[in-house]
Motif scaffolding. Structure first.
Motif, PDB file in Angstrom:
ATOM      1  N   PRO A  84      -7.384  13.305  -0.824  1.00  0.00           N
ATOM      2  CA  PRO A  84      -8.465  12.708  -0.030  1.00  0.00           C
ATOM      3  C   PRO A  84      -8.036  12.317   1.376  1.00  0.00           C
ATOM      4  CG  PRO A  84      -8.403  11.750  -2.227  1.00  0.00           C
ATOM      5  CD  PRO A  84      -7.165  12.574  -2.081  1.00  0.00           C
ATOM      6  N   GLU A  85      -6.738  11.991   1.556  1.00  0.00           N
ATOM      7  CA  GLU A  85      -6.256  11.618   2.879  1.00  0.00           C
ATOM      8  C   GLU A  85      -6.025  12.841   3.769  1.00  0.00           C
ATOM      9  OE1 GLU A  85      -6.207   8.418   3.411  1.00  0.00           O
ATOM     10  OE2 GLU A  85      -6.566   7.956   1.301  1.00  0.00           O
ATOM     11  N   ALA A 113      -5.670  25.034   4.081  1.00  0.00           N
ATOM     12  CA  ALA A 113      -4.509  25.723   3.526  1.00  0.00           C
ATOM     13  C   ALA A 113      -3.676  24.780   2.655  1.00  0.00           C
ATOM     14  CB  ALA A 113      -3.658  26.288   4.661  1.00  0.00           C
ATOM     15  N   ARG A 114      -3.555  23.542   3.058  1.00  0.00           N
ATOM     16  CA  ARG A 114      -2.752  22.597   2.289  1.00  0.00           C
ATOM     17  C   ARG A 114      -3.388  22.282   0.938  1.00  0.00           C
ATOM     18  NH1 ARG A 114      -0.433  16.802   4.571  1.00  0.00           N
ATOM     19  NH2 ARG A 114       0.800  16.255   2.723  1.00  0.00           N
ATOM     20  N   LEU A 115      -4.698  22.156   0.916  1.00  0.00           N
ATOM     21  CA  LEU A 115      -5.393  21.820  -0.324  1.00  0.00           C
ATOM     22  C   LEU A 115      -5.485  22.991  -1.290  1.00  0.00           C
ATOM     23  CD1 LEU A 115      -8.338  19.688   1.120  1.00  0.00           C
ATOM     24  CD2 LEU A 115      -6.456  18.831  -0.283  1.00  0.00           C
ATOM     25  N   THR A 116      -5.561  24.209  -0.773  1.00  0.00           N
ATOM     26  CA  THR A 116      -5.850  25.363  -1.627  1.00  0.00           C
ATOM     27  C   THR A 116      -4.748  26.406  -1.679  1.00  0.00           C
ATOM     28  OG1 THR A 116      -6.962  26.578   0.169  1.00  0.00           O
ATOM     29  CG2 THR A 116      -8.316  25.076  -1.160  1.00  0.00           C
ATOM     30  N   GLY A 117      -3.815  26.386  -0.746  1.00  0.00           N
ATOM     31  CA  GLY A 117      -2.785  27.422  -0.694  1.00  0.00           C
ATOM     32  C   GLY A 117      -1.901  27.412  -1.928  1.00  0.00           C
ATOM     33  N   PRO A 118      -1.582  28.574  -2.488  1.00  0.00           N
ATOM     34  CA  PRO A 118      -0.773  28.624  -3.718  1.00  0.00           C
ATOM     35  C   PRO A 118       0.629  28.068  -3.542  1.00  0.00           C
ATOM     36  CG  PRO A 118      -1.090  30.827  -2.798  1.00  0.00           C
ATOM     37  CD  PRO A 118      -2.006  29.917  -2.051  1.00  0.00           C
ATOM     38  N   GLU A 119       1.171  28.093  -2.329  1.00  0.00           N
ATOM     39  CA  GLU A 119       2.505  27.555  -2.093  1.00  0.00           C
ATOM     40  C   GLU A 119       2.459  26.092  -1.687  1.00  0.00           C
ATOM     41  OE1 GLU A 119       4.997  29.371  -2.968  1.00  0.00           O
ATOM     42  OE2 GLU A 119       3.584  30.991  -3.411  1.00  0.00           O
ATOM     43  N   GLN A 120       1.256  25.538  -1.588  1.00  0.00           N
ATOM     44  CA  GLN A 120       1.135  24.122  -1.245  1.00  0.00           C
ATOM     45  C   GLN A 120       0.538  23.374  -2.449  1.00  0.00           C
ATOM     46  OE1 GLN A 120       0.419  23.051   2.884  1.00  0.00           O
ATOM     47  NE2 GLN A 120       0.032  25.200   3.364  1.00  0.00           N
ATOM     48  N   MET A 121      -0.717  22.918  -2.375  1.00  0.00           N
ATOM     49  CA  MET A 121      -1.286  22.163  -3.492  1.00  0.00           C
ATOM     50  C   MET A 121      -2.160  23.013  -4.408  1.00  0.00           C
ATOM     51  SD  MET A 121      -2.355  18.658  -1.459  1.00  0.00           S
ATOM     52  CE  MET A 121      -2.718  17.712  -2.937  1.00  0.00           C
ATOM     53  N   GLY A 122      -2.428  24.237  -4.015  1.00  0.00           N
ATOM     54  CA  GLY A 122      -3.429  25.023  -4.722  1.00  0.00           C
ATOM     55  C   GLY A 122      -3.061  25.430  -6.127  1.00  0.00           C
ATOM     56  N   GLY A 166      -9.481   4.141  -1.408  1.00  0.00           N
ATOM     57  CA  GLY A 166     -10.928   4.227  -1.479  1.00  0.00           C
ATOM     58  C   GLY A 166     -11.504   5.389  -0.715  1.00  0.00           C
ATOM     59  N   THR A 167     -10.643   6.235  -0.157  1.00  0.00           N
ATOM     60  CA  THR A 167     -11.111   7.341   0.684  1.00  0.00           C
ATOM     61  C   THR A 167     -11.913   8.349  -0.109  1.00  0.00           C
ATOM     62  OG1 THR A 167      -9.129   7.072   2.048  1.00  0.00           O
ATOM     63  CG2 THR A 167     -10.380   9.107   2.318  1.00  0.00           C
ATOM     64  N   LEU A 168     -11.410   8.741  -1.284  1.00  0.00           N
ATOM     65  CA  LEU A 168     -12.121   9.735  -2.087  1.00  0.00           C
ATOM     66  C   LEU A 168     -13.521   9.244  -2.432  1.00  0.00           C
ATOM     67  CD1 LEU A 168     -10.733  11.763  -5.087  1.00  0.00           C
ATOM     68  CD2 LEU A 168     -12.986  10.722  -5.193  1.00  0.00           C
ATOM     69  N   MET A 169     -13.618   8.014  -2.913  1.00  0.00           N
ATOM     70  CA  MET A 169     -14.930   7.510  -3.321  1.00  0.00           C
ATOM     71  C   MET A 169     -15.865   7.350  -2.127  1.00  0.00           C
ATOM     72  SD  MET A 169     -16.892   6.853  -5.779  1.00  0.00           S
ATOM     73  CE  MET A 169     -15.709   6.961  -7.132  1.00  0.00           C
ATOM     74  N   ALA A 170     -15.339   6.920  -0.988  1.00  0.00           N
ATOM     75  CA  ALA A 170     -16.185   6.795   0.196  1.00  0.00           C
ATOM     76  C   ALA A 170     -16.741   8.150   0.619  1.00  0.00           C
ATOM     77  CB  ALA A 170     -15.397   6.155   1.340  1.00  0.00           C
ATOM     78  N   ASP A 209       0.869  -1.167   0.000  1.00  0.00           N
ATOM     79  CA  ASP A 209       0.000   0.000   0.000  1.00  0.00           C
ATOM     80  C   ASP A 209       0.908   1.219   0.000  1.00  0.00           C
ATOM     81  OD1 ASP A 209      -1.644   2.132   0.468  1.00  0.00           O
ATOM     82  OD2 ASP A 209      -2.454   1.402   2.361  1.00  0.00           O
ATOM     83  N   PRO A 210       1.191   1.817  -1.163  1.00  0.00           N
ATOM     84  CA  PRO A 210       2.140   2.928  -1.198  1.00  0.00           C
ATOM     85  C   PRO A 210       1.678   4.130  -0.412  1.00  0.00           C
ATOM     86  CG  PRO A 210       0.953   2.765  -3.274  1.00  0.00           C
ATOM     87  CD  PRO A 210       0.598   1.550  -2.475  1.00  0.00           C
ATOM     88  N   LEU A 211       0.367   4.294  -0.247  1.00  0.00           N
ATOM     89  CA  LEU A 211      -0.135   5.467   0.449  1.00  0.00           C
ATOM     90  C   LEU A 211       0.222   5.438   1.928  1.00  0.00           C
ATOM     91  CD1 LEU A 211      -3.647   5.738  -1.204  1.00  0.00           C
ATOM     92  CD2 LEU A 211      -1.488   6.686  -1.958  1.00  0.00           C
ATOM     93  N   ALA A 212       0.558   4.261   2.422  1.00  0.00           N
ATOM     94  CA  ALA A 212       0.884   4.164   3.838  1.00  0.00           C
ATOM     95  C   ALA A 212       2.298   4.634   4.135  1.00  0.00           C
ATOM     96  CB  ALA A 212       0.725   2.718   4.307  1.00  0.00           C
ATOM     97  N   ARG A 213       3.126   4.825   3.074  1.00  0.00           N
ATOM     98  CA  ARG A 213       4.531   5.066   3.348  1.00  0.00           C
ATOM     99  C   ARG A 213       5.088   6.320   2.686  1.00  0.00           C
ATOM    100  NH1 ARG A 213       7.649  -0.314   1.880  1.00  0.00           N
ATOM    101  NH2 ARG A 213       9.359   0.975   2.617  1.00  0.00           N
ATOM    102  N   ASP A 214       4.734   6.579   1.451  1.00  0.00           N
ATOM    103  CA  ASP A 214       5.540   7.513   0.689  1.00  0.00           C
ATOM    104  C   ASP A 214       4.881   8.843   0.355  1.00  0.00           C
ATOM    105  OD1 ASP A 214       7.811   5.905   0.634  1.00  0.00           O
ATOM    106  OD2 ASP A 214       7.012   4.719  -1.008  1.00  0.00           O
ATOM    107  N   PHE A 215       3.590   8.935   0.306  1.00  0.00           N
ATOM    108  CA  PHE A 215       2.993  10.224  -0.010  1.00  0.00           C
ATOM    109  C   PHE A 215       1.555  10.258   0.476  1.00  0.00           C
ATOM    110  CE2 PHE A 215       2.302   7.448  -3.626  1.00  0.00           C
ATOM    111  CZ  PHE A 215       0.983   7.652  -3.956  1.00  0.00           C
ATOM    112  N   THR A 216       1.026  11.450   0.609  1.00  0.00           N
ATOM    113  CA  THR A 216      -0.339  11.646   1.072  1.00  0.00           C
ATOM    114  C   THR A 216      -1.106  12.384  -0.011  1.00  0.00           C
ATOM    115  OG1 THR A 216       0.402  11.775   3.361  1.00  0.00           O
ATOM    116  CG2 THR A 216      -1.798  12.626   2.863  1.00  0.00           C
TER     117      THR A 216
END
Length: 361
Positions: A51-52, A329-338, A88-92, A41-48
């Motif tokens: 949806p997480e 802020a993490r999802l939308t900030g221009p210096e993060q994921m936004g 499956g987090t996004l779909m749930a 499960d790569p999501l458990a170790r290397d990136f987020t």
């Protein structure tokens, strides 16, 4: 495990010659016994992924899908498809938010395109608690039955194999992977390509690299053609650039830290930035209409993520209140994921602009 796959690749190189990057990525990520996605499960170790980070992301995607279903005049049956559903987090979260419109859930046939047995098990567990449509799993989109399509692909295209070409004094040559004298995997260049062999590449200076993703363009064309013929919409969210441009964006993450992409095949997640312009051209040529791309921050803000965050913060304790603000802020900030992350929508040519995207000019 990394040694086993490296040895297999080295033996292949000795027998057949250097590998193209697309061949290397396909093996490093998808080898049935030693590939990164096949064994963990790569999501458990290397990136987020988004949806997480927060339930808000999946909830807003769910309401976006409902809006697109209503724009299709609420067909009694629709294929709800996610490419690479992760845990499956996004779909749930999306299906939970879609409970506001029970008729939508009654119309949905849920199809998950996932090759990893490890992740299929995680997806099944995430969706088991929902009294929603039972999922069906497929290895490829082409296996999804016909019908109007509502498709989501979040951080899927970045993992598709790419090819890299380098500008040389004589034109272009493909970057290939061979063996160094000590037996390690090493970069090299293939023979010079004939003039005109790569039409439409963006301008590049001597030594610069241009990336192409044939698999991504084929998939975008497949999605666009299906939407054009059978109706529906697709939402692609990923990190990348708006206009085709030169640049070596190949990257690897191992144990959550940057790594050499060639060092330990099968032990690191290997990705590249998505060329949204190339995806758009492929989908448009297949008959779809493209909307965007727009920055993920602007997209989520247009869907009302600020109001959703404020609602969740009502009555929350100090720690939870702060966690929601940090996720926003993490999802939308221009210096993060936004800004780096973008959203691209595909619809039938006559469809109105989807929520979160400007109307065509």
């Amino acid at each position: 495990m990394s040694g086993a796959l490296r040895d297999l690749l080295a033996a292949r190189i000795r027998a057949e010659g250097p590998l193209g990057l697309a061949e290397y990525m396909a093996a490093a990520l998808g080898h049935p016994r030693h590939g990164y996605y096949a064994t963990r499960d790569p999501l458990a170790r290397d990136f987020t992924t988004a949806p997480e980070i927060s339930q808000m992301f999946g909830e807003l995607i769910g309401l976006w899908l409902v809006e697109r279903w209503q724009a299709l005049r609420s067909p009694p049956r629709v294929r709800l498809v996610e490419l690479g559903p992760g845990r499956g987090t996004l779909m749930a979260d999306a299906l939970r938010a879609a409970r506001l419109v029970p008729a939508f859930l009654e119309a949905v046939e849920l199809d998950l395109v996932e090759t990893s047995p490890v992740l299929r098990a995680r997806q099944e567990a995430a969706l088991a608690a929902l009294a929603g449509p039972p999922p069906q799993w497929h290895d490829r989109l082409e296996q999804v039955p016909e019908g109007p399509l509502l498709l989501v692909a979040n951080e899927f295209f970045d993992a598709l194999p790419i090819r890299q070409f380098q500008r040389t004094p004589r034109g272009w040559a493909e970057r290939r992977i061979g063996l160094a004298p000590d037996g390690r995997l090493a970069w090299g260049l293939g023979p010079d390509l004939p003039a005109g062999a790569l039409p439409g590449l963006p301008p590049a200076e001597l030594g610069e690299v241009v990336e192409l993703c044939p698999a991504g363009e084929r998939l975008a064309a497949e999605i666009g053609g299906r939407i054009s013929e059978q109706g529906g919409a697709a939402l692609i969210l990923d990190y990348g650039y708006t206009a085709s441009q030169p640049g070596d964006t190949l990257q690897a993450l191992r144990e959550g830290a940057p790594a050499d992409p060639l060092e330990a095949p099968g032990e690191a997640d290997v990705t590249a930035h998505v060329d949204f312009a190339a995806l758009g051209r492929a989908a448009t040529a297949a008959g779809a209409r493209c909307h965007g791309p727009v920055g993920q921050g602007a997209f989520l803000e247009a869907l009302g993520i600020g109001a959703r965050a404020a609602r969740l913060q009502q009555g929350a304790g100090e720690a939870q209140h702060r966690a929601i603000a940090e996720a926003l802020a993490r999802l939308t900030g221009p210096e993060q994921m936004g800004r780096l992350f973008k959203a691209l929508a595909l619809t039938a040519p006559e469809a109105p602009a989807p929520a979160g995207f400007p109307a065509p000019g």
